[in-house]
Design an enzyme around this catalytic site. Sequence first.
Site, PDB file in Angstrom:
ATOM      1  N   ASP A 123       0.916  -0.994   0.015  1.00  0.00           N
ATOM      2  CA  ASP A 123       0.061  -0.010   0.034  1.00  0.00           C
ATOM      3  C   ASP A 123       0.884   1.136   0.053  1.00  0.00           C
ATOM      4  O   ASP A 123       0.637   2.102   0.704  1.00  0.00           O
ATOM      5  CB  ASP A 123      -0.981  -0.040   1.377  1.00  0.00           C
ATOM      6  N   GLN A 234      -2.570  -5.234   5.994  1.00  0.00           N
ATOM      7  CA  GLN A 234      -2.478  -4.225   7.304  1.00  0.00           C
ATOM      8  C   GLN A 234      -3.241  -4.374   8.308  1.00  0.00           C
ATOM      9  O   GLN A 234      -4.600  -4.377   8.484  1.00  0.00           O
ATOM     10  CB  GLN A 234      -2.741  -2.835   6.644  1.00  0.00           C
ATOM     11  N   ARG A 264       3.454  12.787  10.359  1.00  0.00           N
ATOM     12  CA  ARG A 264       2.135  12.623  10.077  1.00  0.00           C
ATOM     13  C   ARG A 264       1.445  11.329  10.738  1.00  0.00           C
ATOM     14  O   ARG A 264       2.031  10.311  10.094  1.00  0.00           O
ATOM     15  CB  ARG A 264       2.237  12.645   8.347  1.00  0.00           C
ATOM     16  N   ASP A 266      -0.828   8.652  10.516  1.00  0.00           N
ATOM     17  CA  ASP A 266      -1.609   8.019   9.580  1.00  0.00           C
ATOM     18  C   ASP A 266      -2.770   7.586   9.979  1.00  0.00           C
ATOM     19  O   ASP A 266      -2.897   6.886  11.265  1.00  0.00           O
ATOM     20  CB  ASP A 266      -0.725   7.077   8.755  1.00  0.00           C
ATOM     21  N   GLU A 308      -3.770  13.050  10.404  1.00  0.00           N
ATOM     22  CA  GLU A 308      -4.474  12.692   8.864  1.00  0.00           C
ATOM     23  C   GLU A 308      -5.765  11.713   9.199  1.00  0.00           C
ATOM     24  O   GLU A 308      -5.811  10.924   9.662  1.00  0.00           O
ATOM     25  CB  GLU A 308      -3.525  11.621   8.269  1.00  0.00           C
ATOM     26  N   HIS A 376      -1.045  12.267  -2.137  1.00  0.00           N
ATOM     27  CA  HIS A 376      -1.014  10.820  -2.749  1.00  0.00           C
ATOM     28  C   HIS A 376      -1.969   9.999  -2.831  1.00  0.00           C
ATOM     29  O   HIS A 376      -2.200   8.863  -3.435  1.00  0.00           O
ATOM     30  CB  HIS A 376       0.323   9.978  -2.264  1.00  0.00           C
ATOM     31  N   ARG A 484      -4.869   4.815  -7.140  1.00  0.00           N
ATOM     32  CA  ARG A 484      -4.127   6.223  -6.783  1.00  0.00           C
ATOM     33  C   ARG A 484      -2.752   6.344  -7.278  1.00  0.00           C
ATOM     34  O   ARG A 484      -2.075   7.209  -7.222  1.00  0.00           O
ATOM     35  CB  ARG A 484      -4.022   6.012  -5.140  1.00  0.00           C
TER      36      ARG A 484
HETATM   37  C1  OTU Z   1      -4.121   6.788   4.769  1.00  0.00           C
HETATM   38  O1  OTU Z   1      -5.348   7.036   3.947  1.00  0.00           O
HETATM   39  C2  OTU Z   1      -3.073   6.913   3.790  1.00  0.00           C
HETATM   40  O2  OTU Z   1      -3.122   8.341   3.131  1.00  0.00           O
HETATM   41  C3  OTU Z   1      -3.454   5.977   2.652  1.00  0.00           C
HETATM   42  O3  OTU Z   1      -2.385   6.154   1.290  1.00  0.00           O
HETATM   43  C4  OTU Z   1      -3.231   4.417   3.071  1.00  0.00           C
HETATM   44  O4  OTU Z   1      -3.523   3.625   2.318  1.00  0.00           O
HETATM   45  C5  OTU Z   1      -4.302   4.364   4.241  1.00  0.00           C
HETATM   46  O5  OTU Z   1      -4.119   5.311   5.370  1.00  0.00           O
HETATM   47  C6  OTU Z   1      -3.823   3.164   4.931  1.00  0.00           C
HETATM   48  O6  OTU Z   1      -2.620   3.468   5.728  1.00  0.00           O
HETATM   49  O7  OTU Z   1      -7.519   6.313   6.385  1.00  0.00           O
HETATM   50  O8  OTU Z   1      -8.079   8.718   7.472  1.00  0.00           O
HETATM   51  O9  OTU Z   1      -8.092   7.109  -0.130  1.00  0.00           O
HETATM   52  O10 OTU Z   1      -7.956   8.956   2.111  1.00  0.00           O
HETATM   53  O11 OTU Z   1      -7.314   5.268   3.382  1.00  0.00           O
HETATM   54  C7  OTU Z   1      -7.758   8.519   6.226  1.00  0.00           C
HETATM   55  C8  OTU Z   1      -8.466   6.836   1.193  1.00  0.00           C
HETATM   56  C9  OTU Z   1      -7.290   7.189   5.677  1.00  0.00           C
HETATM   57  C10 OTU Z   1      -7.452   7.316   2.059  1.00  0.00           C
HETATM   58  C11 OTU Z   1      -7.696   6.847   3.832  1.00  0.00           C
HETATM   59  C12 OTU Z   1      -6.550   7.336   4.534  1.00  0.00           C
END
Ligand code: OTU
Length: 605
Positions: A123, A234, A264, A266, A308, A376, A484
Amino acid sequence: MDSVVTRADAQQQARFAEYWPIAAQALGELYGRADGFERWLQELREAVIAAAAQRPSELRDRDQLPSDTEWWAAETVVGYSAYVDRFAGTLRELPGRLDYLQELGVSYLHLLPLMKPRQGESDGGYAVADFEDVDPALGSLADFRALIGEANERGIRIVIDLVCNHTADDHNWALAARQGDPRYRDYYHFHEDPAQVDALERHLIDVFPKSAPGNFTYVAERAAWVWTTFYPFQWDLNYSNPAVFRAMSEVLFNLANMGIAGFRLDSTAFLWKRPGTSCRNLPEVHGILTAWRALLSIVAPGVVLKAEAIERLEEVLPYFGAADGSRECDLAYNNGVMAALWASLALGTAAPAYRLIDAAAAKPAHGVWVNYVRCHDDIIFSALSPFVPKALQRRAALQLAGQALDSFSDGRVFQEFDGVPSINGMAASLAGREQDHATRQRLRLLYGVTFALGGLPVIYMGDELALENDLSYEADPARSGEGRWIQRPSMDWRRAAEGAASGSLAGLVRDDLARLARTRAENPAFHAHAACELAEGQPEALLAFIRGAGAEAVQVVANFSMAATQARVLLDSGRGWRDLLSSREGTSETIELAPYDVLWLRGQR
Ligand code: OTU
């Protein structure tokens, strides 16, 4: 000499006295009922003190600089987000590209996941196999340290992704859990009863409904389902287990002490689960973030935390903490405004941008938005609810996907939420099919507003060169199933060598963005905490707001339509006005804006 208490030590002790009680309180609420909580807390306390003591002296010195307090709010800071491999190849080659970033005005470099990823599909690095090592394809830990050192010397802060919600299924913890080690089994969420899994699923939403439907993955060795919000590889960490909190805290401390300036975090929305809920944005998530912020304030106070949470505004706001100044994340993605700017561009009206900017102002004063145009991931429109009707959201999305007669965009539909598609595509492709004559103006408009709003602006790699969609992923079996990748191109260094003088689109756009960064840095009105007043009563196509106050005030006007539009000058312009971006000057009370034009006006002194 015994017990020489340096100034840095004394400050650390003062910070401990201030922040430890905040962390202890949040952790007590999360874990206070667990067996052995007091001992666990005592051990954490020791780990925090040890991490603070291990902080290298040059970082400790930096921690004390007045300029280090809230550095992320300064008008001089512009960010850049990139994958190491796509931008520079390797960690070792990256320092050679820092000149390029500095010419662009960048001093905050967000590197997308670079920790050692899972073997095979990962991913885009968001499935981490080892938080203590970097991806061997990118280089070694020594290369990483060298990069951080070089960047710090130049005043560029390195911010990295901390993929804190899950690990890869081949992380040591997951491997041990799979083998049945009870200690590590509790690092994840396992359910043996399919009825229980079904009951949980009924309340959950799929993040990747097409490519990864469902939120659980069967693990044959355990005859159980493990929680996997994202891809099956994951595995969501179980933060109701204090050992997980402790382990990830250590990861944070280690990286902070390596000189990382920010994280950041995630997928913050998903950190806590409670059966019968959507398991997003639960109150306990905020407890975890409150504790991390407080602990980092002891160990590494200048380190910034960025949430995020790609959620609706009412759910994003609490990630800043509360209005009384209690902190969680210092930064959060302004995903609602980002989506609104695209909707405004697609629909030719400033209304969505106006509404979302207005609503986003309801944050606690200490919070700072990360403003951005692309990243991204896909553009998700659900944050426009309840401010923009669904039908309009859908129209904007289809417009950006090129599925409307009058569309200028070349985006792709990724997936659909509540009847509104989310959209993939590089900014340049969304701003103009095959780079039509207005592509430059549309990019300049979006970045011109994004750089002027209250917050920290971040450029997505390649936007400064108008890099288009990268279709190469379609022919790569490892990536073809994931739309993506269209917005994750490799840097085009040949294009980067074309200056503005060449008249090429890349040269012009790069010049536009560098000018925005420079002008922003010269005007205190663009400090994140300077006032931002939206102007009402403008023509529908126009977004107008005033940053700062008094003689320093700047009026921003942006024309989202493809027709020329008249704007009113709202500054006290007795002696006339000047557009900081074009150097156009005048004394008139109205100004004509060309299609997609953006002006940053200042009163003449
Ligand atoms: C985030 O994404 C990352 O930015 C993604 O690149 C990853 O795939 C994901 O986590 C898993 O690690 O959960 O709270 O397009 O916006 O998956 C936001 C959907 C997330 C992403 C969403 C996001």
